[in-house]
Design an enzyme around this catalytic site. Structure first.
Site: not given
Ligand code: HSE
Length: 401
Positions: A124, A131, A182, A200
Site C-alpha cells: 500500500e 493514501i 524527507g 508508481k
Molecule cells: N520521493 C517520493 C515522492 C517519496 O516525492 O513522492 C514517496 O514515494
C-alpha cells in the site's frame, strides 16, 4: 502476540516504529492482538533510540525465527531488498513494503512466491504515500473494468512545482526543502526526472490491467524542462502544469507514461498542491473516483505500512495475479488520443491559419506567439499537423481532461 521485523530504519522504517508505538493502544484494541517489533535490520546502530537494542545487521536471525510472521521492508533500492523479500516469503513470512522499485520490477514474481507459500505480499505504501489506493483498486473496484488511472504520484515534484508557482522559489532551493522534509528519494533525480512516478504508474497499471510493465519500457519525462513561461501560459489557459502518471488501454494494449501535462481547473488534480498526491480512477460501473492525501513523508507513509502489517497479520488477503508485460501488450504512446496545448511563434493571422489542422475553438496571443488547446488527437496526428501547418512550434504538452 504478533512478532514483526523491520528491514530498514530510515525515514519510513523509524516512522513505522513510531506509528506502532504512538498508537499501540488503539491498534491493539482494533486488531485484538498485541504487536512487537522483535528485530530492526539496518547497517547502522541506533544507541539512543528506545528500540536500539533490537538492531541486527543480518537477515539470518529474522529468517530463522519461526515466530516472525510479518516482515516490513523499507530499505529502498532493488538490492538486497528483493533478495531479502524473496527469502522472507519463502520462509513463510508475509512481507509488506513501501519499496516501489522492488514492486515495479519484481512484483509479478513476488506475488507468485507469496501465493505459493500461503502468505501475503502487500505494498500500500509504494504508491501515493499514505493514501489508500492499492487496496481500493485491488478489492473495492474489483467489480469494475478500469478505464484509466491518472494522477500526481510524486510529492517532491509537486512540492517543487507548487513552490515555484506560488512563491517564485528557485528550483534547486525548492528541491533542497523537499529533501530536508524527507520527501525526496536518496537520489532526487529519480523524482525530478520522473522515474519515481514511472515506478508508481506501472504498479497502478498492473493493478488495473493485470500486466506489469518495466518502468524502463514506458515513456518518461520529468519536470526539469518546465519553464516559468510554460507555467504562465498554462495559467492563461486556466490550467496548471502537473507531472502526471497516466495509464489506460489503447487498442487492446496497455499504455503507461509519465509526462508534464496541462490540467484544467475543472479536474480535481489541478487543485492538488505541495507534497500532496491526487489519483483519479475512471471505472466503468462506478465512474470517476478521486484519491487525495499526503503522498510522501514519514508518518503518512508509515500509516500505510502499518495498515498492511495489520492486514498481513490477519491473513485472507486476495493477492492479484500479474503477468510481466510482453512487448506486444504495451501500447505506443503516439497512439494516445487527448487534447493538447501548443505554443507556436506567430501572429493572429498565423493562428487563424492553423485552426483547420488542430480544430481549436479559441487562441491566446502572447509575446509574438499564439497558444491554444487542440481537439483530441493522437501524438501521431499531432506530429503530422505540426509538420503540415508550417509554423514554428515552441512547445506542446498533453492536456489531462
Ligand atoms: N520521493 C517520493 C515522492 C517519496 O516525492 O513522492 C514517496 O514515494
Amino acid at each position: 502476540m504478533i512478532q514483526i521485523a523491520l528491514l530498514g530504519f530510515g525515514v519510513v522504517g523509524s516512522g513505522t516504529a513510531e506509528v506502532l508505538t504512538e498508537n499501540r493502544a488503539l491498534i491493539e484494541k482494533r486488531f485484538g492482538e498485541a504487536f512487537n517489533i522483535r528485530y530492526i535490520l539496518d547497517l547502522r546502530e541506533f544507541p539512543d533510540h528506545p528500540l536500539g537494542g533490537r538492531v541486527v545487521h543480518s537477515i539470518d536471525p529474522i529468517l530463522a525465527d519461526p515466530e516472525i510472521r510479518v516482515v516490513a521492508e523499507m530499505m529502498g533500492g532493488s538490492h538486497p531488498a528483493y533478495e531479502f523479500t524473496k527469502a522472507a516469503l519463502e520462509a513463510g513470512k508475509s512481507v509488506v513494503t513501501s519499496n516501489k522499485e522492488v514492486v515495479a520490477h519484481y512484483g509479478a514474481e513476488l506475488l507468485a512466491t507469496a501465493r505459493e507459500h500461503g502468505v501475503s505480499y502487500l505494498f500500500e505504501a509504494s504508491v501515493g504515500g499514505g493514501i489508500p489506493i492499492i487496496r481500493p483498486l485491488r478489492d473495492d473496484l474489483a467489480p469494475n473494468e478500469i478505464l484509466s488511472v491518472s494522477g500526481i504520484l510524486n510529492g517532491t515534484t509537486n512540492y517543487i512545482l507548487t513552490k515555484m508557482k506560488k512563491e517564485g522559489t528557485d528550483f534547486s532551493l525548492a528541491l533542497k526543502e523537499a529533501q530536508s522534509l524527507g520527501y525526496a528519494e536518496t537520489d532526487p533525480t529519480a523524482d525530478i526526472e520522473g522515474l519515481d512516478a514511472a515506478r508508481k504508474i506501472v504498479i497502478l497499471a498492473a493493478l488495473a490491467f493485470g500486466v506489469l510493465i518495466s518502468p524502463s519500457e514506458i515513456s518518461v519525462q520529468g519536470i526539469t524542462g518546465i519553464t516559468a513561461e510554460q507555467t504562465a501560459a498554462a495559467d492563461a489557459l486556466g490550467c496548471a502544469v502537473k507531472l502526471i502518471g497516466h495509464t489506460e488501454r489503447v487498442g487492446g494494449r496497455v499504455l503507461a507514461l509519465v509526462a508534464p501535462h496541462l490540467v484544467p481547473a475543472s479536474s480535481p488534480i489541478h487543485h492538488v498542491e505541495g507534497v500532496f498526491n491526487g489519483i483519479l480512477v475512471n471505472a466503468d460501473m462506478l465512474g470517476k473516483t478521486f484519491f487525495y492525501g499526503a503522498g510522501a513523508g514519514k508518518l503518512p507513509t508509515a500509516s500505510a505500512v502499518v495498515s498492511d502489517i495489520l492486514n498481513a497479520a490477519a491473513g485472507n488477503v486476495r493477492l492479484p495475479e500479474w503477468t510481466p508485460a510482453a512487448p506486444d501488450r504495451i501500447a505506443d504512446p503516439a497512439d494516445r488520443v487527448c487534447r493538447r496545448a501548443f505554443l507556436f511563434k506567430g501572429c493572429a493571422r498565423c493562428a487563424e491559419a492553423t485552426k483547420t489542422y488542430f480544430g481549436y475553438e479559441n487562441f491566446l496571443l502572447r509575446d509574438g506567439a499564439f497558444l491554444f488547446i487542440s481537439r483530441p488527437m493522437s501524438g501521431r496526428e499531432a506530429d503530422a499537423a505540426v509538420a503540415a501547418c508550417g509554423k514554428e512550434l515552441c512547445w506542446a504538452l498533453p492536456v489531462l481532461d
